[in-house]
Design a protein around this motif. Structure first.
Motif, mmCIF file in Angstrom:
data_model
loop_
_atom_site.group_PDB
_atom_site.id
_atom_site.type_symbol
_atom_site.label_atom_id
_atom_site.label_comp_id
_atom_site.label_asym_id
_atom_site.label_seq_id
_atom_site.Cartn_x
_atom_site.Cartn_y
_atom_site.Cartn_z
ATOM 1 N N MET A 47 0.862 -1.167 0.000
ATOM 2 C CA MET A 47 0.000 0.000 0.000
ATOM 3 C C MET A 47 0.905 1.225 0.000
ATOM 4 S SD MET A 47 -3.058 1.202 2.575
ATOM 5 C CE MET A 47 -2.072 1.057 4.023
ATOM 6 N N PHE A 48 0.683 2.121 -0.947
ATOM 7 C CA PHE A 48 1.506 3.323 -1.041
ATOM 8 C C PHE A 48 0.679 4.527 -0.594
ATOM 9 C CE2 PHE A 48 3.481 6.969 -3.106
ATOM 10 C CZ PHE A 48 4.796 6.781 -2.719
ATOM 11 N N LEU A 49 1.250 5.317 0.288
ATOM 12 C CA LEU A 49 0.611 6.546 0.766
ATOM 13 C C LEU A 49 1.414 7.724 0.232
ATOM 14 C CD1 LEU A 49 0.250 5.492 4.505
ATOM 15 C CD2 LEU A 49 -1.484 5.317 2.726
ATOM 16 N N GLU A 50 0.804 8.527 -0.611
ATOM 17 C CA GLU A 50 1.504 9.687 -1.142
ATOM 18 C C GLU A 50 1.728 10.714 -0.037
ATOM 19 O OE1 GLU A 50 -0.065 11.412 -4.675
ATOM 20 O OE2 GLU A 50 -0.656 9.458 -5.474
ATOM 21 N N GLU A 51 2.821 11.450 -0.144
ATOM 22 C CA GLU A 51 3.159 12.434 0.881
ATOM 23 C C GLU A 51 2.049 13.471 1.047
ATOM 24 O OE1 GLU A 51 6.723 15.524 2.143
ATOM 25 O OE2 GLU A 51 6.786 14.569 0.187
ATOM 26 N N ASN A 52 1.419 13.875 -0.043
ATOM 27 C CA ASN A 52 0.344 14.870 0.029
ATOM 28 C C ASN A 52 -0.887 14.356 0.760
ATOM 29 O OD1 ASN A 52 2.011 16.527 -1.453
ATOM 30 N ND2 ASN A 52 1.043 15.993 -3.403
ATOM 31 N N ASP A 53 -1.088 13.030 0.761
ATOM 32 C CA ASP A 53 -2.256 12.436 1.412
ATOM 33 C C ASP A 53 -2.036 12.164 2.895
ATOM 34 O OD1 ASP A 53 -3.547 12.511 -1.001
ATOM 35 O OD2 ASP A 53 -3.131 10.409 -1.492
ATOM 36 N N ILE A 54 -0.797 12.187 3.340
ATOM 37 C CA ILE A 54 -0.495 11.898 4.745
ATOM 38 C C ILE A 54 -0.717 13.161 5.566
ATOM 39 C CG2 ILE A 54 1.280 11.197 6.382
ATOM 40 C CD1 ILE A 54 2.611 9.654 4.081
ATOM 41 N N GLU A 55 -1.623 13.084 6.534
ATOM 42 C CA GLU A 55 -1.856 14.228 7.420
ATOM 43 C C GLU A 55 -0.817 14.286 8.525
ATOM 44 O OE1 GLU A 55 -5.781 14.189 9.018
ATOM 45 O OE2 GLU A 55 -6.712 14.745 7.122
ATOM 46 N N THR A 89 -1.989 8.927 9.541
ATOM 47 C CA THR A 89 -3.356 9.373 9.291
ATOM 48 C C THR A 89 -3.419 9.887 7.865
ATOM 49 O OG1 THR A 89 -2.884 11.556 10.199
ATOM 50 C CG2 THR A 89 -3.845 9.941 11.690
ATOM 51 N N VAL A 90 -4.474 9.499 7.163
ATOM 52 C CA VAL A 90 -4.611 9.803 5.740
ATOM 53 C C VAL A 90 -5.774 10.765 5.550
ATOM 54 C CG1 VAL A 90 -4.955 8.795 3.450
ATOM 55 C CG2 VAL A 90 -3.721 7.512 5.197
ATOM 56 N N GLN A 91 -5.574 11.779 4.699
ATOM 57 C CA GLN A 91 -6.623 12.756 4.425
ATOM 58 C C GLN A 91 -7.827 12.069 3.797
ATOM 59 O OE1 GLN A 91 -4.804 15.668 1.877
ATOM 60 N NE2 GLN A 91 -4.021 16.870 3.602
ATOM 61 N N GLY A 92 -9.012 12.481 4.237
ATOM 62 C CA GLY A 92 -10.235 11.955 3.652
ATOM 63 C C GLY A 92 -10.579 10.547 4.095
ATOM 64 N N SER A 93 -9.886 10.015 5.078
ATOM 65 C CA SER A 93 -10.158 8.664 5.539
ATOM 66 C C SER A 93 -10.256 8.651 7.063
ATOM 67 C CB SER A 93 -9.046 7.713 5.087
ATOM 68 O OG SER A 93 -9.259 6.428 5.622
ATOM 69 N N LYS A 94 -11.201 7.875 7.575
ATOM 70 C CA LYS A 94 -11.323 7.737 9.018
ATOM 71 C C LYS A 94 -10.335 6.725 9.565
ATOM 72 C CE LYS A 94 -16.183 8.947 9.159
ATOM 73 N NZ LYS A 94 -17.537 8.504 9.487
ATOM 74 N N SER A 118 6.932 18.434 7.341
ATOM 75 C CA SER A 118 5.650 19.168 7.396
ATOM 76 C C SER A 118 4.532 18.324 8.010
ATOM 77 C CB SER A 118 5.252 19.606 5.994
ATOM 78 O OG SER A 118 5.008 18.465 5.191
ATOM 79 N N LYS A 119 4.764 17.059 8.277
ATOM 80 C CA LYS A 119 3.727 16.155 8.797
ATOM 81 C C LYS A 119 3.771 16.027 10.304
ATOM 82 C CE LYS A 119 2.696 15.472 4.571
ATOM 83 N NZ LYS A 119 1.577 16.186 4.019
#
Length: 191
Positions: free
Chosen positions: A127-135, A155-160, A189-190
């Motif tokens: 599973m790949f998490l893009e840097e922009n999607d990581i909160e 934690t991922v943006q737009g996901s619970k 930045s995260k």
């Protein structure tokens, strides 16, 4: 060429307090190998591998059920035994498919994080998490009725839901803290 800084993390898969006070303890014989692999200045991989003893301990109830089924088959007529052998084989393969033996978190500077899991039959899930999607990147503490352990999560943006690094291996807190510090350097930045 990867430079390896490996150290042994002794921990239990289930039971006992792990990570409390900064130490990880386990009974003799149950060991996982945890390692940091620096592939380049922009790619770092953290890997935890279970030993055979850990895999057996994790699946003790399922293996016991398999032995009971085999024992029951020897009490029935021989022609009935051959009918059940394919089902036992499927049961064993399913057991091996669900057991992760190697889990890895790979950090890519400027790109994101890849979470990998390999089962006993060498099948991989990624599973790949893009840097922009990581909160954010967090170290959480999980408390169960018989265990306390720490885990790394994203934690991922737009996901619970959170993406968890090493969901079944549960390495010691020192190893997770080292990975957390590395992620902090890769994605400032995260934090």
């Amino acid at each position: 060429e990867a430079t390896v800084t490996a150290f042994r993390v002794r921990c239990r898969l289930r039971g006992g307090i792990r990570g409390g006070g900064g130490s990880a303890t386990a009974p003799e014989g149950q060991r996982m190998r945890a390692a940091r692999l620096a592939r380049s200045t922009d790619v770092v991989s953290y890997e935890v591998r279970k030993s055979a003893i850990d895999v057996i301990a994790e699946n003790a109830w399922w293996l016991a059920a398999l032995l009971v089924l085999v024992g029951c088959l020897y009490t029935v007529a021989e022609e009935s035994r051959t009918r059940w052998l394919p089902f036992l084989f499927i049961y064993l393969v399913a057991l091996l498919c669900r057991t992760a033996v190697c889990e890895r978190v790979v950090l890519f500077r400027g790109l994101g994080v890849q979470l990998e899991s390999t089962n006993c039959l060498a099948a991989r899930s990624r599973m790949f998490l893009e840097e922009n999607d990581i909160e954010s990147v967090l170290i959480n503490e999980a408390v169960t009725t018989s265990d306390v352990y720490y885990y790394l999560c994203f934690t991922v943006q737009g996901s619970k839901d959170m993406a968890v690094g090493f969901p079944t291996c549960k390495p010691g807190v020192e190893f997770i803290a080292e990975l957390y510090k590395e992620a902090k350097r890769f994605f400032p930045s995260k934090f």
